[in-house]
Design a protein around this motif. Sequence first.
Motif, PDB file in Angstrom:
ATOM      1  N   VAL A  33       0.821  -1.212   0.000  1.00 34.10           N
ATOM      2  CA  VAL A  33       0.000   0.000   0.000  1.00 34.10           C
ATOM      3  C   VAL A  33       0.855   1.263   0.000  1.00 34.10           C
ATOM      4  O   VAL A  33       0.589   2.197  -0.767  1.00 34.10           O
ATOM      5  N   LEU A  34       1.872   1.314   0.863  1.00 30.13           N
ATOM      6  CA  LEU A  34       2.680   2.531   0.959  1.00 30.13           C
ATOM      7  C   LEU A  34       3.835   2.540  -0.032  1.00 30.13           C
ATOM      8  O   LEU A  34       4.309   3.609  -0.423  1.00 30.13           O
ATOM      9  N   GLY A  35       4.287   1.350  -0.446  1.00 32.36           N
ATOM     10  CA  GLY A  35       5.389   1.289  -1.402  1.00 32.36           C
ATOM     11  C   GLY A  35       4.950   1.338  -2.843  1.00 32.36           C
ATOM     12  O   GLY A  35       5.679   1.832  -3.716  1.00 32.36           O
ATOM     13  N   ASN A  36       3.730   0.851  -3.114  1.00 32.66           N
ATOM     14  CA  ASN A  36       3.245   0.820  -4.494  1.00 32.66           C
ATOM     15  C   ASN A  36       1.723   1.000  -4.506  1.00 32.66           C
ATOM     16  O   ASN A  36       0.973   0.101  -4.879  1.00 32.66           O
ATOM     17  N   PRO A  37       1.241   2.181  -4.093  1.00 35.88           N
ATOM     18  CA  PRO A  37      -0.207   2.390  -3.990  1.00 35.88           C
ATOM     19  C   PRO A  37      -0.899   2.337  -5.342  1.00 35.88           C
ATOM     20  O   PRO A  37      -0.378   2.833  -6.334  1.00 35.88           O
ATOM     21  N   ARG A  38      -2.100   1.744  -5.363  1.00 33.68           N
ATOM     22  CA  ARG A  38      -2.862   1.621  -6.605  1.00 33.68           C
ATOM     23  C   ARG A  38      -3.849   2.761  -6.786  1.00 33.68           C
ATOM     24  O   ARG A  38      -4.076   3.219  -7.891  1.00 33.68           O
ATOM     25  N   GLU A  39      -4.469   3.185  -5.694  1.00 32.90           N
ATOM     26  CA  GLU A  39      -5.538   4.178  -5.790  1.00 32.90           C
ATOM     27  C   GLU A  39      -4.973   5.603  -5.849  1.00 32.90           C
ATOM     28  O   GLU A  39      -4.008   5.922  -5.150  1.00 32.90           O
ATOM     29  N   PRO A  40      -5.573   6.484  -6.670  1.00 28.88           N
ATOM     30  CA  PRO A  40      -5.087   7.869  -6.801  1.00 28.88           C
ATOM     31  C   PRO A  40      -5.010   8.612  -5.464  1.00 28.88           C
ATOM     32  O   PRO A  40      -4.061   9.364  -5.232  1.00 28.88           O
ATOM     33  N   TYR A  41      -6.001   8.395  -4.588  1.00 32.67           N
ATOM     34  CA  TYR A  41      -5.967   9.086  -3.291  1.00 32.67           C
ATOM     35  C   TYR A  41      -4.752   8.655  -2.476  1.00 32.67           C
ATOM     36  O   TYR A  41      -4.054   9.486  -1.882  1.00 32.67           O
ATOM     37  N   THR A  42      -4.485   7.340  -2.434  1.00 32.32           N
ATOM     38  CA  THR A  42      -3.320   6.846  -1.693  1.00 32.32           C
ATOM     39  C   THR A  42      -2.028   7.350  -2.314  1.00 32.32           C
ATOM     40  O   THR A  42      -1.081   7.701  -1.603  1.00 32.32           O
ATOM     41  N   GLN A  43      -1.973   7.390  -3.626  1.00 33.21           N
ATOM     42  CA  GLN A  43      -0.787   7.908  -4.312  1.00 33.21           C
ATOM     43  C   GLN A  43      -0.510   9.357  -3.906  1.00 33.21           C
ATOM     44  O   GLN A  43       0.635   9.736  -3.659  1.00 33.21           O
ATOM     45  N   ARG A  44      -1.562  10.154  -3.825  1.00 32.74           N
ATOM     46  CA  ARG A  44      -1.389  11.561  -3.444  1.00 32.74           C
ATOM     47  C   ARG A  44      -0.977  11.680  -1.977  1.00 32.74           C
ATOM     48  O   ARG A  44      -0.162  12.526  -1.604  1.00 32.74           O
ATOM     49  N   LEU A  45      -1.542  10.830  -1.139  1.00 31.00           N
ATOM     50  CA  LEU A  45      -1.203  10.819   0.279  1.00 31.00           C
ATOM     51  C   LEU A  45       0.278  10.483   0.471  1.00 31.00           C
ATOM     52  O   LEU A  45       0.997  11.155   1.219  1.00 31.00           O
ATOM     53  N   VAL A  46       0.746   9.443  -0.216  1.00 28.84           N
ATOM     54  CA  VAL A  46       2.145   9.013  -0.111  1.00 28.84           C
ATOM     55  C   VAL A  46       3.086  10.078  -0.672  1.00 28.84           C
ATOM     56  O   VAL A  46       4.128  10.393  -0.080  1.00 28.84           O
ATOM     57  N   ALA A  47       2.719  10.668  -1.824  1.00 26.53           N
ATOM     58  CA  ALA A  47       3.583  11.674  -2.449  1.00 26.53           C
ATOM     59  C   ALA A  47       3.698  12.939  -1.616  1.00 26.53           C
ATOM     60  O   ALA A  47       4.695  13.665  -1.699  1.00 26.53           O
ATOM     61  N   ALA A  48       2.685  13.222  -0.768  1.00 25.91           N
ATOM     62  CA  ALA A  48       2.688  14.442   0.032  1.00 25.91           C
ATOM     63  C   ALA A  48       3.569  14.345   1.268  1.00 25.91           C
ATOM     64  O   ALA A  48       3.907  15.366   1.865  1.00 25.91           O
ATOM     65  N   ALA A  49       3.946  13.132   1.668  1.00 21.09           N
ATOM     66  CA  ALA A  49       4.752  12.955   2.881  1.00 21.09           C
ATOM     67  C   ALA A  49       6.165  13.477   2.647  1.00 21.09           C
ATOM     68  O   ALA A  49       6.873  12.980   1.773  1.00 21.09           O
ATOM     69  N   PRO A  50       6.627  14.485   3.415  1.00 14.63           N
ATOM     70  CA  PRO A  50       7.960  15.039   3.186  1.00 14.63           C
ATOM     71  C   PRO A  50       9.053  14.117   3.713  1.00 14.63           C
ATOM     72  O   PRO A  50       8.845  13.362   4.664  1.00 14.63           O
ATOM     73  N   VAL A  51      10.226  14.190   3.086  1.00 10.42           N
ATOM     74  CA  VAL A  51      11.384  13.422   3.546  1.00 10.42           C
ATOM     75  C   VAL A  51      12.505  14.392   3.899  1.00 10.42           C
ATOM     76  O   VAL A  51      12.584  15.499   3.359  1.00 10.42           O
ATOM     77  N   ALA A  52      13.373  13.985   4.811  1.00  6.62           N
ATOM     78  CA  ALA A  52      14.438  14.852   5.304  1.00  6.62           C
ATOM     79  C   ALA A  52      15.659  14.804   4.383  1.00  6.62           C
ATOM     80  O   ALA A  52      16.765  14.422   4.788  1.00  6.62           O
ATOM     81  N   ASP A  53      15.446  15.178   3.149  1.00  3.89           N
ATOM     82  CA  ASP A  53      16.505  15.232   2.150  1.00  3.89           C
ATOM     83  C   ASP A  53      16.095  16.307   1.145  1.00  3.89           C
ATOM     84  O   ASP A  53      15.165  16.088   0.356  1.00  3.89           O
ATOM     85  N   PRO A  54      16.722  17.493   1.165  1.00  3.18           N
ATOM     86  CA  PRO A  54      16.262  18.604   0.320  1.00  3.18           C
ATOM     87  C   PRO A  54      16.191  18.271  -1.165  1.00  3.18           C
ATOM     88  O   PRO A  54      15.221  18.638  -1.840  1.00  3.18           O
ATOM     89  N   ALA A  55      17.187  17.579  -1.707  1.00  2.00           N
ATOM     90  CA  ALA A  55      17.182  17.270  -3.142  1.00  2.00           C
ATOM     91  C   ALA A  55      16.068  16.290  -3.479  1.00  2.00           C
ATOM     92  O   ALA A  55      15.308  16.486  -4.444  1.00  2.00           O
ATOM     93  N   LEU A  56      15.947  15.215  -2.677  1.00  2.00           N
ATOM     94  CA  LEU A  56      14.890  14.236  -2.917  1.00  2.00           C
ATOM     95  C   LEU A  56      13.520  14.855  -2.699  1.00  2.00           C
ATOM     96  O   LEU A  56      12.580  14.596  -3.455  1.00  2.00           O
ATOM     97  N   GLN A  57      13.393  15.701  -1.675  1.00  2.00           N
ATOM     98  CA  GLN A  57      12.102  16.330  -1.402  1.00  2.00           C
ATOM     99  C   GLN A  57      11.679  17.254  -2.540  1.00  2.00           C
ATOM    100  O   GLN A  57      10.486  17.345  -2.855  1.00  2.00           O
ATOM    101  N   ALA A  58      12.617  17.928  -3.173  1.00  2.00           N
ATOM    102  CA  ALA A  58      12.282  18.782  -4.320  1.00  2.00           C
ATOM    103  C   ALA A  58      11.673  17.948  -5.448  1.00  2.00           C
ATOM    104  O   ALA A  58      10.696  18.361  -6.084  1.00  2.00           O
ATOM    105  N   ARG A  59      12.227  16.758  -5.685  1.00  2.00           N
ATOM    106  CA  ARG A  59      11.683  15.883  -6.731  1.00  2.00           C
ATOM    107  C   ARG A  59      10.313  15.340  -6.328  1.00  2.00           C
ATOM    108  O   ARG A  59       9.401  15.248  -7.163  1.00  2.00           O
ATOM    109  N   ARG A  60      10.162  14.981  -5.051  1.00  5.85           N
ATOM    110  CA  ARG A  60       8.869  14.485  -4.565  1.00  5.85           C
ATOM    111  C   ARG A  60       7.798  15.580  -4.658  1.00  5.85           C
ATOM    112  O   ARG A  60       6.637  15.295  -4.974  1.00  5.85           O
ATOM    113  N   ARG A  61       8.195  16.830  -4.389  1.00  6.52           N
ATOM    114  CA  ARG A  61       7.256  17.941  -4.481  1.00  6.52           C
ATOM    115  C   ARG A  61       6.720  18.082  -5.901  1.00  6.52           C
ATOM    116  O   ARG A  61       5.519  18.271  -6.111  1.00  6.52           O
TER     117      ARG A  61
END
Length: 536
Positions: free
Chosen positions: A500-528
Motif C-alpha cells: 500500500v505505501l510502497g506501491n499504492p494503486r488508488e489515486p488518493y493513496t498515491q497523493r497521500l504518499v507523495a505528500a509525505a515530506p522526507v528529510a533530504d532537500p534534493a529528494l524532497q524537491a523531486r517528490r514535491r
Amino acid sequence: MPEPLLSLTGVSLAFSGVQVVRNVGFDVAPGEVVALVGESGSGKSVTVMSLLGLLPGTATVTGSAVLKGRNLYALAPEELRAVRGGEIGMVFQEPMSALNPVLRVGTQLVDAVRAHRKVTRAKARERARELLGLVELEPGRTLRAYPHELSGGQLQRVVIAMALAGDPALLVADEPTTALDVTVQAAVLDLLRRLRDRLGTAILLVTHDMGVVADLADRVVVLRDGEVVEHGAVDRLFAAPAAEYTRQLLDSVLSLGSGIAGDSDARTAEPLVSVRDLRVTYRGRPPVRAVDGVSLDIAPGEVLGLVGESGSGKSTISAALLGLAPISGGAVTVDGVELATAEKRARLRVRRGIGVVFQNPGSALNPRASIGASIAEPLELHGYPGDRRARVAELLDAVRLDPSWARRYPHELSGGQRQRVGIARALALKPRLLVADEPTSALDVSVQAAVLDLLGELQRELSFACLFISHDLAVVERVADRVVVLYQGRIVEQGGVASVLGNPREPYTQRLVAAAPVADPALQARRREAWRALPA
C-alpha cells in the motif's frame, strides 16, 4: 549576501534568573526562509516570541535583534505594537486557537486590516477579499464563515492571510503545519513558498519536523539547550552535518520508504477484532455520516495501521471499538463479543481487555494525581485482585522508567516520559487490544523514535493486537503489519504495508504518499514536483 532584514546578536534569555537561551545569533535576509530547529526546550519558540515582545514579565532579555535598522528589544511598547502584525506577521501552530470562534472570519480579517491601516470598513473588507485570494481561498464564502465551518487547512490559510494584513517584511511561522494532515501540509508549504516568491517576504520557520525544513528552508539554525550548535545552508547541513547533535537529530527522522522490509501478514482464521459494514452517523442538520460501510479485521498479535486525512473516520472507528460512538449499522465484534447486542457484563469484559494510548500525553494525565495513581486507576476501576503497588512498579519498569517515579507528578516529566506513563496505564490490565490514536504526533523526532521502539518491544513481548492511528505514513510504515487507507468514511485501499505505501494503486493513496515530506532537500524537491503532477 544582501543586507540582513533581521539580525540577532548575542541574544540571551532568562526567566526569574534561570538562563534558557545563551548567546544566540543569526541573520535572515529579505525573501529568505530560515528554519529554527531543535527539540522541545531548545529555546526556539521563546527566541521568536522575544522578537514580538510576547514574553512574560519574569523574562530578562539581553543582546540585540535588529529589524530594518531598529533594535526590537529597545523599542517602546507602542512602537513594538506597531511592529507586531505590521513589519512582522505571526502564523501560529494551532489555527483554531488563533481565531475567535464566535466571530465570522470576515470580521476578524477586517479588524486585522484596520489595526494596521487607517481605512474605512468597506476598504478593509476589499483588502480582506484580496488577502483571501492571495492565500487561494474563495473570498465570498470564507468571509461569511465561522471558524468551525472551515477545514484545518482552510483555517491555516486564513491565519496566514491575517498575518499578511499589515504587509510584513518578515513572517514568523511557529510549527505552522504540525496539526495538519500530510496533503494539507504539502499544500500550505507550497502556498508559503509561492507567497515568498511573489511578495518577497522573508520567513522565520520554527519547527521540529525535518521533512518540512528540507521542503521549505534555505538555511537552518540548530538549537540545543538554548544554544546554537550549528547553522548553514540546508543542502550542506543535511548532507554533511558538522555537529554530533545535528547528526543525531537527522538520524532520528523517520522517512517514508526507509522502513519497508516486505509485506507481513499476521492474520489468522479467527480475528480478535472484526468490523463488518460499520456505519456511524452523528445527528445534525443534515446528519453527518462519519463512517460509511467499513469492514476490517485485526488478528491477535497484529498491528493494523489506520491512515487518512482529518474527517476520514479514523478516530470514529476507534471510538466505535471502545463503545464511545453510536453504531448506526453493521457490526463490531471484539474478542467474540458483538458490542451493539451484547449484555452489559460482556461489554465490560471486552473493555477491560482494551488499552488506549492518547495523542497528547500532557492532557491525558490528571495534573493533580501522581504518576503511580494514574497508572493504578484502571486497576482500581476493574477491581484488580493483586498487589496494585507492585503492579505499578512492574509497569513503570516495563516502559523503562524507574519505579520510584510513581511518586512524581506529570509536570515533573518530559513529553516522552509522560507518554511512557500513558503506555504503562494502557497496559495495566494486560489488554489483548491496544488502541493508539496518534500516540507520537506531539513528540520531538528523537523522542518519537524512542517511544515507537518501546511500543514495538512491548508488542512483541506481550503479543497484544494494536489499532495504530496516524496521519504520519513513515510512522505507520515503521510499526504496522497491514494498513487501511480511509477517505470520507470509506476504505479506498488496504493490504500489506509494502504494497500500500510502497506501491499504492488508488489515486488518493498515491497523493497521500507523495505528500509525505522526507528529510533530504534534493529528494524532497523531486517528490514535491511529483506530488504537484498528480491529479487533485
